[in-house]
Design an enzyme around this catalytic site. Structure first.
Site, PDB file in Angstrom:
ATOM      1  N   ARG A 299      -9.739  -8.987  -1.945  1.00 40.50           N
ATOM      2  CA  ARG A 299      -9.709  -9.782  -3.177  1.00 40.50           C
ATOM      3  C   ARG A 299      -8.905 -11.078  -3.047  1.00 40.50           C
ATOM      4  O   ARG A 299      -9.446 -12.173  -3.116  1.00 40.50           O
ATOM      5  CB  ARG A 299      -9.125  -8.899  -4.299  1.00 40.50           C
TER       6      ARG A 299
ATOM      7  N   GLY B  16      -5.252 -11.075  -1.339  1.00 45.67           N
ATOM      8  CA  GLY B  16      -4.454 -10.976  -0.118  1.00 45.67           C
ATOM      9  C   GLY B  16      -3.182 -11.804  -0.111  1.00 45.67           C
ATOM     10  O   GLY B  16      -2.882 -12.456   0.891  1.00 45.67           O
TER      11      GLY B  16
ATOM     12  N   THR C  92      -6.172   8.211   5.309  1.00 55.16           N
ATOM     13  CA  THR C  92      -5.858   9.148   4.222  1.00 55.16           C
ATOM     14  C   THR C  92      -4.861   8.543   3.240  1.00 55.16           C
ATOM     15  O   THR C  92      -3.987   7.766   3.633  1.00 55.16           O
ATOM     16  CB  THR C  92      -5.312  10.497   4.748  1.00 55.16           C
ATOM     17  N   HIS C  93      -5.045   8.920   1.956  1.00 57.55           N
ATOM     18  CA  HIS C  93      -4.050   8.586   0.928  1.00 57.55           C
ATOM     19  C   HIS C  93      -3.301   9.856   0.515  1.00 57.55           C
ATOM     20  O   HIS C  93      -2.618   9.876  -0.510  1.00 57.55           O
ATOM     21  CB  HIS C  93      -4.710   8.020  -0.330  1.00 57.55           C
TER      22      HIS C  93
ATOM     23  N   THR D 279      -4.346  -0.707   3.522  1.00 55.46           N
ATOM     24  CA  THR D 279      -4.950   0.313   4.389  1.00 55.46           C
ATOM     25  C   THR D 279      -6.089  -0.257   5.231  1.00 55.46           C
ATOM     26  O   THR D 279      -6.138  -0.082   6.453  1.00 55.46           O
ATOM     27  CB  THR D 279      -5.541   1.452   3.517  1.00 55.46           C
TER      28      THR D 279
ATOM     29  N   PHE E 238      -7.554 -12.591   6.660  1.00 54.65           N
ATOM     30  CA  PHE E 238      -8.096 -12.425   5.309  1.00 54.65           C
ATOM     31  C   PHE E 238      -9.444 -13.128   5.191  1.00 54.65           C
ATOM     32  O   PHE E 238     -10.408 -12.567   4.667  1.00 54.65           O
ATOM     33  CB  PHE E 238      -7.104 -12.981   4.277  1.00 54.65           C
TER      34      PHE E 238
ATOM     35  N   SER F 114      -3.337  -4.968  -7.608  1.00 58.84           N
ATOM     36  CA  SER F 114      -4.506  -4.732  -6.760  1.00 58.84           C
ATOM     37  C   SER F 114      -5.239  -3.463  -7.203  1.00 58.84           C
ATOM     38  O   SER F 114      -6.481  -3.420  -7.266  1.00 58.84           O
ATOM     39  CB  SER F 114      -4.048  -4.612  -5.299  1.00 58.84           C
TER      40      SER F 114
END
Ligand code: PPS
Length: 289
Positions: free
Chosen positions: A242, A244, A96-97, A47, A219, A124
């Site tokens: 973190r 990627g 949004t999730h 996201t 990244f 993740s």
């Protein structure tokens, strides 16, 4: 006794502790406008990366400044509520999730959806859940415990498949842009071009700024500026950006877990062509020992 993450529930929908009922309820009543640009996803599917790309394209390749935060310019609807989103400049950029059926809809608004294979998503999500103790109280939690919550859909924002499948079914709508995390990893420049096209960015203009969009959404660049991606009121104990990579699940899953998630995956996606999103996943689980 095994430790499990804690959540709060709004109308049977799990959310991170600290997310307010009022904000969640008001989010469901947000009236989307024709100019709105939503980035929609299940958690931990890329996201923030996609949000940053959208922001960079619209901002001519200029990244967020040192004192700026992505959640301020591109807020999370069900976290901040309707009023915050209504005050955003046009076009409103909204994350949004929420599942598709409750996401505020407008025929002319644009909706990006990013999907990631569930195996890497759970890894993740595990790190995220350990990393925000004020949201989950799972600081020293174990992967095995989190895996059980994930596979039974008892995590914040609900079951992975309940989010993915209805959104996948919208993918051919003209105002929906569906992409996978894995395709962005394999060719981010090509993904950025497609994203720019969907945003109706002039191709010549994007050609001039694309190198900057690629650079500032890489990244390495995003990892360097961790504080820009999280809300200022949150203290994370592990990095938001973190690792990627694709395939990190193999560092965490037992053989049994891999087969159980594959089983759920194959059952849930029956009648869809979702398997084509991750053509190697079935074989890699079957060869996993
Ligand atoms: S959240 O909390 O739901 O908004 O998380 P989300 O942003 O969806 O997902 C976080 C994962 O996306 C990875 N990420 C990236 N990967 C590659 N390139 C870039 N630029 C990038 N930015 C974020 C991030 O590292 C998380 O994945 P993991 O596997 O934990 O590294």
């Amino acid at each position: 006794m095994a430790k499990t993450p804690k959540y709060i529930e709004h109308d049977m929908f799990r959310m991170p502790m600290g997310f307010s009922t009022e904000a969640y309820r008001s989010a469901l009543n947000y009236s989307a406008t024709a100019e709105d640009i939503f980035v929609c996803s299940y958690p931990k599917c890329g996201t923030t990366w996609l949000q940053n790309i959208v922001y960079l394209i619209l901002n001519g390749g200029v990244p967020l400044g040192p004192d700026m935060r992505l959640p301020t310019v591109f807020p999370h609807l069900e976290e901040v509520g309707l009023q915050v989103c209504e005050k955003l400049p046009t076009p409103r950029l909204i994350k949004t999730h929420l599942p598709f059926f409750v996401t505020p809809w407008h025929l002319e608004a644009r909706y990006f959806y990013i999907a990631r294979n569930p195996f890497d998503c759970v890894v993740s999500f595990f790190h995220h859940t350990c990393g925000f103790p004020q949201h989950y109280d799972f600081l020293d939690g174990e992967f095995n415990e989190f895996f059980e919550c994930f596979i039974s859909g008892k995590v914040d924002f609900g079951d992975y498949f309940d989010n993915l499948i209805p959104w996948y079914n919208q993918r051919d709508k003209s105002n929906v842009f569906f992409i996978t995390y894995e395709s962005m990893i394999s060719d981010s420049r090509a993904a950025i071009k497609k994203i720019g096209k969907f945003l109706e960015t002039d191709a010549t203009k994007l050609d001039k700024t694309i190198d900057q969009v690629v650079r500032y959404s890489s990244f390495e660049s995003m990892q360097k500026y961790q504080t820009r991606w999280a809300s200022p009121r949150i203290d994370a104990v592990s990095p938001f950006i973190r690792k990627g990579v694709v395939g990190d699940w193999k560092n965490y899953f037992s053989h049994d877990q891999a087969y159980r998630l594959l089983d759920k995956f194959l059952n849930k996606i029956q009648g869809t062509s979702i398997d084509k999103l991750w053509p190697d996943i079935v074989a890699s689980v079957r060869h996993y020992s």
